[in-house]
Motif scaffolding. Structure first.
Motif, PDB file in Angstrom:
ATOM      1  N   ALA A  44     -91.022  60.311  28.768  1.00 28.13           N
ATOM      2  CA  ALA A  44     -91.183  60.595  27.427  1.00 28.13           C
ATOM      3  C   ALA A  44     -89.581  60.659  26.598  1.00 28.13           C
ATOM      4  N   ALA A  45     -89.126  61.430  27.108  1.00 31.21           N
ATOM      5  CA  ALA A  45     -87.878  62.011  27.167  1.00 31.21           C
ATOM      6  C   ALA A  45     -86.813  60.930  27.196  1.00 31.21           C
ATOM      7  N   ALA A  46     -86.730  60.400  28.132  1.00 35.95           N
ATOM      8  CA  ALA A  46     -85.734  58.827  28.532  1.00 35.95           C
ATOM      9  C   ALA A  46     -85.957  57.553  26.967  1.00 35.95           C
ATOM     10  N   GLU A  47     -86.817  58.075  27.183  1.00 35.26           N
ATOM     11  CA  GLU A  47     -87.708  56.556  25.734  1.00 35.26           C
ATOM     12  C   GLU A  47     -87.144  57.044  25.022  1.00 35.26           C
ATOM     13  N   ASP A  48     -86.887  57.874  24.866  1.00 39.78           N
ATOM     14  CA  ASP A  48     -87.253  58.265  22.818  1.00 39.78           C
ATOM     15  C   ASP A  48     -84.899  58.548  23.447  1.00 39.78           C
ATOM     16  N   VAL A  49     -84.723  58.715  24.230  1.00 32.64           N
ATOM     17  CA  VAL A  49     -83.462  58.831  24.352  1.00 32.64           C
ATOM     18  C   VAL A  49     -82.790  57.535  24.344  1.00 32.64           C
ATOM     19  N   PHE A  50     -83.295  55.925  24.581  1.00 29.10           N
ATOM     20  CA  PHE A  50     -83.039  54.979  24.678  1.00 29.10           C
ATOM     21  C   PHE A  50     -83.346  54.754  22.709  1.00 29.10           C
ATOM     22  N   HIS A  51     -84.238  54.583  22.562  1.00 28.65           N
ATOM     23  CA  HIS A  51     -84.558  54.428  21.103  1.00 28.65           C
ATOM     24  C   HIS A  51     -83.285  54.844  20.680  1.00 28.65           C
ATOM     25  N   ILE A  52     -82.989  56.616  20.860  1.00 32.50           N
ATOM     26  CA  ILE A  52     -82.342  57.150  19.530  1.00 32.50           C
ATOM     27  C   ILE A  52     -80.684  56.926  19.550  1.00 32.50           C
ATOM     28  N   VAL A  53     -80.278  56.373  21.432  1.00 28.29           N
ATOM     29  CA  VAL A  53     -79.270  55.484  21.464  1.00 28.29           C
ATOM     30  C   VAL A  53     -79.550  54.334  20.691  1.00 28.29           C
ATOM     31  N   LYS A  54     -80.359  53.585  20.764  1.00 29.43           N
ATOM     32  CA  LYS A  54     -80.383  52.349  20.399  1.00 29.43           C
ATOM     33  C   LYS A  54     -79.856  52.002  19.105  1.00 29.43           C
ATOM     34  N   LYS A  55     -80.828  52.548  18.195  1.00 27.70           N
ATOM     35  CA  LYS A  55     -80.770  53.139  16.300  1.00 27.70           C
ATOM     36  C   LYS A  55     -79.095  53.830  16.615  1.00 27.70           C
ATOM     37  N   GLY A  56     -78.609  54.921  16.949  1.00 30.33           N
ATOM     38  CA  GLY A  56     -77.276  54.960  16.847  1.00 30.33           C
ATOM     39  C   GLY A  56     -77.110  56.327  16.057  1.00 30.33           C
ATOM     40  N   SER A  57     -78.542  56.926  15.770  1.00 28.98           N
ATOM     41  CA  SER A  57     -78.215  58.360  14.285  1.00 28.98           C
ATOM     42  C   SER A  57     -79.782  59.371  15.676  1.00 28.98           C
ATOM     43  N   ILE A  58     -79.310  59.922  15.186  1.00 27.23           N
ATOM     44  CA  ILE A  58     -80.746  61.416  15.625  1.00 27.23           C
ATOM     45  C   ILE A  58     -80.833  62.319  14.434  1.00 27.23           C
ATOM     46  N   SER A  59     -81.699  62.924  14.142  1.00 27.50           N
ATOM     47  CA  SER A  59     -82.181  63.608  13.211  1.00 27.50           C
ATOM     48  C   SER A  59     -82.968  64.848  13.907  1.00 27.50           C
ATOM     49  N   LYS A  60     -83.660  66.047  12.864  1.00 29.03           N
ATOM     50  CA  LYS A  60     -84.079  66.946  13.364  1.00 29.03           C
ATOM     51  C   LYS A  60     -85.492  66.583  13.673  1.00 29.03           C
ATOM     52  N   ASN A  61     -86.178  65.435  12.918  1.00 27.82           N
ATOM     53  CA  ASN A  61     -87.547  64.140  13.328  1.00 27.82           C
ATOM     54  C   ASN A  61     -87.261  64.142  14.334  1.00 27.82           C
ATOM     55  N   ASN A  62     -86.324  63.426  14.925  1.00 30.82           N
ATOM     56  CA  ASN A  62     -86.628  62.746  16.097  1.00 30.82           C
ATOM     57  C   ASN A  62     -86.329  64.421  17.582  1.00 30.82           C
ATOM     58  N   CYS A  63     -86.075  64.977  17.165  1.00 34.62           N
ATOM     59  CA  CYS A  63     -86.017  65.907  18.019  1.00 34.62           C
ATOM     60  C   CYS A  63     -87.554  66.205  18.723  1.00 34.62           C
ATOM     61  N   GLU A  64     -88.663  66.510  17.084  1.00 41.30           N
ATOM     62  CA  GLU A  64     -89.501  67.453  17.387  1.00 41.30           C
ATOM     63  C   GLU A  64     -90.145  66.417  17.536  1.00 41.30           C
ATOM     64  N   HIS A  65     -90.073  65.160  17.316  1.00 41.35           N
ATOM     65  CA  HIS A  65     -91.814  64.189  16.895  1.00 41.35           C
ATOM     66  C   HIS A  65     -91.444  63.952  19.391  1.00 41.35           C
ATOM     67  N   THR A  66     -89.593  64.583  19.756  1.00 46.56           N
ATOM     68  CA  THR A  66     -90.015  63.338  21.342  1.00 46.56           C
ATOM     69  C   THR A  66     -90.284  64.647  22.192  1.00 46.56           C
ATOM     70  N   LEU A  67     -90.215  66.293  21.390  1.00 44.45           N
ATOM     71  CA  LEU A  67     -90.517  67.745  21.472  1.00 44.45           C
ATOM     72  C   LEU A  67     -92.118  67.336  22.198  1.00 44.45           C
TER      73      LEU A  67
END
Lengths: 146, 146
Positions: A44-67
């Motif tokens: 799940a983490a790897a999948e979300d990291v891929f999405h974040i890298v692709k979008k190029g931005s990261i937010s607090k929401n992303n982290c919470e959702h990934t966790l």
């Protein structure tokens, strides 16, 4: 005693977790839960990291959702694996032999149990039981090949 | 030499199929294809038998549909298994060791290949590669547990 080893990177460092529940069946189940749960959480983490890298931005929401997703998927895969490992061990004890039929019966029962726990459609439980048995049998056959 | 054994019932009779392609990599791949293909075809048949038993009637159409589905699912699962077994064997030869990282890399490559062959969405290929790696790693972990 279940010993779960999680490698943080592909080589080092390692964390060793050892829990003894005082019963071989429980030990196997807990070990299966921890190991497969860790694999699913990593996925799940790897999948979300891929999405974040692709979008190029990261937010607090992303982290919470990934966790949250890591916990949810880890618990789900872990439970399925724990049930399966426990049932296969039980089959081995009941039947007294080790062969692919243990895996098949374990898969059938796991599929039926997990499906029955997550939905009320009786037809789907049967289909999931058949699919679970097939997947477990296939995995067992591949195990002897490799 | 791959020896595929299909049991018609849970005990007897058995059919032994042995094909030697003259190359260990090809042998493994063909063996994986046959064994897992047979499992998948059995699964498809069992699913349709359940539907027919539930409906209580059978027609020529049902049989044709089931046969087609068995071939289709058997070929699909068989191909995935063949690719995976071949890649894991290749990993072992390249890396020179046997561990769960072979299974993970084999799963990642299989997921990517199968996904790339069946659709054009690049994002989905990456996600499928991650999922393939996770499933192969989980199966490898369960193998050591049971």
């Amino acid at each position: 005693m279940p010993r779960s080893r999680f490698a943080g990177s592909l080589s080092t460092p390692c964390v060793d977790v050892a829990i003894d529940m005082g019963n071989p069946l429980l030990n196997l189940t807990v070990d299966g839960f921890l190991k497969i749960g860790a694999v699913a959480a990593t996925r799940a983490a790897a999948e979300d990291v891929f999405h974040i890298v692709k979008k190029g931005s990261i937010s607090k929401n992303n982290c919470e959702h990934t966790l949250k997703k890591m916990c949810k998927e880890g618990a789900y895969w872990g439970t399925v694996a724990g049930v399966y490992v426990g049932l296969e061990y039980g089959m081995e004890r009941v039947r007294g032999t080790r062969d692919w039929k243990n895996a098949m019966m374990g898969g059938v029962l796991t599929g039926a149990l997990v499906s029955a726990a997550s939905n009320n459609n009786k037809d789907k439980v049967v289909i999931d039981a058949i699919t679970g048995g097939a997947i477990a049998t296939a995995a067992e056959f591949i195990r002897y090949l490799t």
